[in-house]
Design a protein around this motif. Structure first.
Motif, PDB file in Angstrom:
ATOM      1  N   LEU A 165       0.842  -1.207   0.000  1.00 33.23           N
ATOM      2  CA  LEU A 165       0.000   0.000   0.000  1.00 33.23           C
ATOM      3  C   LEU A 165       0.878   1.258   0.000  1.00 33.23           C
ATOM      4  CD1 LEU A 165      -2.879   1.073   0.012  1.00 33.23           C
ATOM      5  CD2 LEU A 165      -2.888   0.895   2.499  1.00 33.23           C
ATOM      6  N   ARG A 166       1.959   1.211   0.746  1.00 31.29           N
ATOM      7  CA  ARG A 166       2.879   2.367   0.747  1.00 31.29           C
ATOM      8  C   ARG A 166       3.456   2.597  -0.651  1.00 31.29           C
ATOM      9  NH1 ARG A 166       3.875   4.658   5.538  1.00 31.29           N
ATOM     10  NH2 ARG A 166       3.442   3.441   7.422  1.00 31.29           N
ATOM     11  N   GLU A 167       3.687   1.514  -1.381  1.00 29.98           N
ATOM     12  CA  GLU A 167       4.219   1.666  -2.743  1.00 29.98           C
ATOM     13  C   GLU A 167       3.184   2.322  -3.670  1.00 29.98           C
ATOM     14  OE1 GLU A 167       5.336  -1.910  -5.034  1.00 29.98           O
ATOM     15  OE2 GLU A 167       7.181  -0.852  -5.550  1.00 29.98           O
ATOM     16  N   LEU A 168       1.908   2.033  -3.422  1.00 33.08           N
ATOM     17  CA  LEU A 168       0.852   2.607  -4.261  1.00 33.08           C
ATOM     18  C   LEU A 168       0.538   4.058  -3.917  1.00 33.08           C
ATOM     19  CD1 LEU A 168      -1.913  -0.181  -4.274  1.00 33.08           C
ATOM     20  CD2 LEU A 168      -0.287   0.329  -6.103  1.00 33.08           C
ATOM     21  N   ALA A 169       0.872   4.435  -2.684  1.00 32.82           N
ATOM     22  CA  ALA A 169       0.373   5.709  -2.144  1.00 32.82           C
ATOM     23  C   ALA A 169       0.611   6.929  -3.037  1.00 32.82           C
ATOM     24  CB  ALA A 169       0.958   5.957  -0.756  1.00 32.82           C
ATOM     25  N   PRO A 170       1.776   7.072  -3.675  1.00 30.85           N
ATOM     26  CA  PRO A 170       1.952   8.283  -4.491  1.00 30.85           C
ATOM     27  C   PRO A 170       0.965   8.381  -5.650  1.00 30.85           C
ATOM     28  CG  PRO A 170       4.059   7.211  -4.051  1.00 30.85           C
ATOM     29  CD  PRO A 170       2.993   6.254  -3.601  1.00 30.85           C
ATOM     30  N   MET A 171       0.407   7.235  -6.057  1.00 31.89           N
ATOM     31  CA  MET A 171      -0.492   7.310  -7.214  1.00 31.89           C
ATOM     32  C   MET A 171      -1.958   7.054  -6.877  1.00 31.89           C
ATOM     33  SD  MET A 171      -2.030   4.478  -8.647  1.00 31.89           S
ATOM     34  CE  MET A 171      -2.150   2.743  -8.246  1.00 31.89           C
ATOM     35  N   LEU A 172      -2.275   6.525  -5.699  1.00 34.22           N
ATOM     36  CA  LEU A 172      -3.659   6.098  -5.452  1.00 34.22           C
ATOM     37  C   LEU A 172      -4.464   7.168  -4.708  1.00 34.22           C
ATOM     38  CD1 LEU A 172      -5.586   3.797  -6.006  1.00 34.22           C
ATOM     39  CD2 LEU A 172      -4.935   2.763  -3.825  1.00 34.22           C
ATOM     40  N   GLY A 173      -5.576   7.604  -5.330  1.00 31.01           N
ATOM     41  CA  GLY A 173      -6.375   8.673  -4.749  1.00 31.01           C
ATOM     42  C   GLY A 173      -7.478   8.192  -3.821  1.00 31.01           C
ATOM     43  N   ALA A 174      -8.127   7.090  -4.187  1.00 27.61           N
ATOM     44  CA  ALA A 174      -9.282   6.650  -3.394  1.00 27.61           C
ATOM     45  C   ALA A 174      -9.222   5.148  -3.129  1.00 27.61           C
ATOM     46  CB  ALA A 174     -10.580   6.996  -4.109  1.00 27.61           C
ATOM     47  N   PHE A 175      -9.566   4.816  -1.917  1.00 25.40           N
ATOM     48  CA  PHE A 175      -9.527   3.429  -1.425  1.00 25.40           C
ATOM     49  C   PHE A 175     -10.969   3.090  -1.054  1.00 25.40           C
ATOM     50  CE2 PHE A 175      -8.061   0.307   1.909  1.00 25.40           C
ATOM     51  CZ  PHE A 175      -7.136  -0.390   1.149  1.00 25.40           C
ATOM     52  N   ARG A 176     -11.703   2.488  -1.986  1.00 25.17           N
ATOM     53  CA  ARG A 176     -13.106   2.131  -1.740  1.00 25.17           C
ATOM     54  C   ARG A 176     -13.086   0.693  -1.221  1.00 25.17           C
ATOM     55  NH1 ARG A 176     -15.913  -0.988  -1.474  1.00 25.17           N
ATOM     56  NH2 ARG A 176     -16.962  -1.496  -3.401  1.00 25.17           N
ATOM     57  N   VAL A 177     -13.194   0.576   0.088  1.00 23.20           N
ATOM     58  CA  VAL A 177     -12.876  -0.708   0.716  1.00 23.20           C
ATOM     59  C   VAL A 177     -14.139  -1.399   1.240  1.00 23.20           C
ATOM     60  CG1 VAL A 177     -12.372   0.391   2.972  1.00 23.20           C
ATOM     61  CG2 VAL A 177     -11.353  -1.819   2.403  1.00 23.20           C
ATOM     62  N   ASP A 178     -14.191  -2.694   1.037  1.00 29.12           N
ATOM     63  CA  ASP A 178     -15.258  -3.498   1.639  1.00 29.12           C
ATOM     64  C   ASP A 178     -14.911  -3.766   3.099  1.00 29.12           C
ATOM     65  OD1 ASP A 178     -16.510  -3.761  -0.806  1.00 29.12           O
ATOM     66  OD2 ASP A 178     -15.693  -5.754  -1.208  1.00 29.12           O
ATOM     67  N   LEU A 179     -15.808  -3.382   3.991  1.00 29.98           N
ATOM     68  CA  LEU A 179     -15.724  -3.883   5.371  1.00 29.98           C
ATOM     69  C   LEU A 179     -16.859  -4.890   5.464  1.00 29.98           C
ATOM     70  CD1 LEU A 179     -14.936  -0.621   7.396  1.00 29.98           C
ATOM     71  CD2 LEU A 179     -13.355  -2.334   6.476  1.00 29.98           C
ATOM     72  N   LYS A 180     -16.518  -6.135   5.184  1.00 29.31           N
ATOM     73  CA  LYS A 180     -17.548  -7.151   4.907  1.00 29.31           C
ATOM     74  C   LYS A 180     -18.347  -7.551   6.141  1.00 29.31           C
ATOM     75  CE  LYS A 180     -14.981  -8.932   0.970  1.00 29.31           C
ATOM     76  NZ  LYS A 180     -15.940  -8.910  -0.140  1.00 29.31           N
ATOM     77  N   ALA A 181     -17.756  -7.367   7.291  1.00 29.84           N
ATOM     78  CA  ALA A 181     -18.406  -7.699   8.562  1.00 29.84           C
ATOM     79  C   ALA A 181     -17.484  -7.166   9.642  1.00 29.84           C
ATOM     80  CB  ALA A 181     -18.573  -9.200   8.713  1.00 29.84           C
ATOM     81  N   PHE A 182     -17.937  -7.219  10.880  1.00 26.76           N
ATOM     82  CA  PHE A 182     -17.046  -6.808  11.966  1.00 26.76           C
ATOM     83  C   PHE A 182     -16.793  -8.017  12.852  1.00 26.76           C
ATOM     84  CE2 PHE A 182     -15.806  -3.722  15.438  1.00 26.76           C
ATOM     85  CZ  PHE A 182     -14.741  -3.203  14.722  1.00 26.76           C
ATOM     86  N   SER A 183     -16.505  -9.154  12.210  1.00 33.46           N
ATOM     87  CA  SER A 183     -16.223 -10.364  12.982  1.00 33.46           C
ATOM     88  C   SER A 183     -15.172 -11.216  12.270  1.00 33.46           C
ATOM     89  CB  SER A 183     -17.513 -11.174  13.202  1.00 33.46           C
ATOM     90  OG  SER A 183     -17.662 -12.160  12.237  1.00 33.46           O
TER      91      SER A 183
END
Ligand code: SF4
Length: 337
Positions: A165-183
């Motif tokens: 993720l640190r390698e992507l950081a200079p180019m990645l603007g948005a992180f649309r992430v699934d939080l599929k559950a809280f378990s």
């Protein structure tokens, strides 16, 4: 074949991949869990570099992303494979297929950027299947895209490692992430993964300055307990901030999970109201056609800022990043910096 990044070579001829939190050690001639990274004579190859299975120009709202370049088009690409094995996958025809059986075609990073611009898109999304396992390709395309002033989006399960993720950081603007559950139990039994690395990468994405929106597919009997959902919302408010848009989407029976019905709209409405009570500024419900809770409302005065029908948006109360009615500052990315 394209040599992978984010791996080490071992003395016994195996390689250790550090792209996602499975951290596979892969024997000669074998693939990692994702099925697209292969050890060939002690070198790890990214087999799907430059190979796409799907290409579309989508409204960005389809991702869904409601607070990153809203009302614009996003050039959307999918590859094949996945590092999760979710029983309810809606894109299983590309996520579970082997490269030799897949319908793919070639597209260089530069061609992808050109096609995005020609299609009047303001961003590129890597979506439809998990972009983490397409690391090298998305990194190359995204770097070019940023030079051209385009936004860049991962639609992801968030299982990426810190170093990747640190390698992507200079180019990645948005992180649309699934939080599929809280378990942890859900992640283990339904996805074949773990919860904590997803939370960690989402936190890191925030620290690295990416725009974050979360999606939770609410599955009857599996992750729809109000206590669990409330704990998830509290976690987001505390760690990512109350302005983080959270989307709660309706499940529809698919792939191997056909033993239960679709999520009742009333369940999603209850979650929406709970999220508001807990102090979340921008909860949304999804996969429900034409519902008022898809709109963006001013958290201060309640005025409608953006009205949505399907994937089309009307800006009726938002002046750049401010509520036209009361002047409240609204957390939304309108332009790529
Ligand atoms: S990306 Fe993840 S699943 Fe694929 S080889 Fe690397 S560690 Fe394994």
């Amino acid at each position: 074949m394209h040599e992978a990044r984010q791996y080490t070579k071992n003395n016994d001829g195996t390689v250790s991949c550090s792209l996602c939190n499975h951290r596979c050690t892969i024997k000669e001639g074998k693939h990692g869990i994702c099925g697209v990274r292969k050890n060939g004579h002690g070198t790890l190859f990214a087999e799907t570099y430059g190979k796409i299975s799907a290409e579309a120009i989508d409204p960005i709202e389809k991702k869904p992303l409601y607070h990153y370049l809203p009302g614009t088009l996003s050039y959307s690409l999918g590859g094949i494979g996945c590092n999760f094995h979710c029983e309810h996958c809606q894109n299983w025809h590309i996520s579970r297929v082997a490269l030799r059986d897949a319908h793919v075609r070639s597209l260089t990073p530069a061609e992808g950027v050109d096609r995005a611009i020609a299609g009047q898109c303001q961003s590129i999304s890597w979506t439809y299947n998990e972009p983490t396992i397409w690391h090298e390709y998305t990194l190359d395309m995204g770097t070019l895209a940023r030079i051209k002033g385009l936004g860049t989006i991962y639609v992801t399960n968030g299982y990426i490692t810190e170093e990747a993720l640190r390698e992507l950081a200079p180019m990645l603007g948005a992180f649309r992430v699934d939080l599929k559950a809280f378990s942890e139990e859900f992640y283990k039994t339904v996805c074949g993964a773990h919860l904590q690395p997803v939370l960690d990468s989402t936190l890191l994405a925030r620290e690295l300055g990416m725009h974050i929106e979360t999606v939770t597919l609410v599955i009857p009997g599996l992750n729809d307990e109000m206590e669990e959902i409330s704990a998830l919302i509290r976690w987001v408010i505390e760690h990512l901030g109350p302005a983080t848009p959270m989307h709660f989407s309706a499940f529809h029976p698919d792939y191997k999970m056909t033993d239960r019905g679709a999520t009742p709209v009333a369940t999603l409405e209850k979650i929406y109201r709970r999220a508001k009570e807990l102090g979340l500024r921008f909860p949304y419900i999804g996969n429900v056609y034409n519902h008022q809770y898809e709109n963006t409302y001013c958290p201060a005065c309640g005025a409608t800022l953006i009205e949505r029908h399907g994937f089309s948006s009307r800006f009726i109360g938002l002046d750049d990043r401010q509520c036209r009615n009361c002047g409240e500052k609204i957390e939304v990315v309108r332009h790529v910096s």
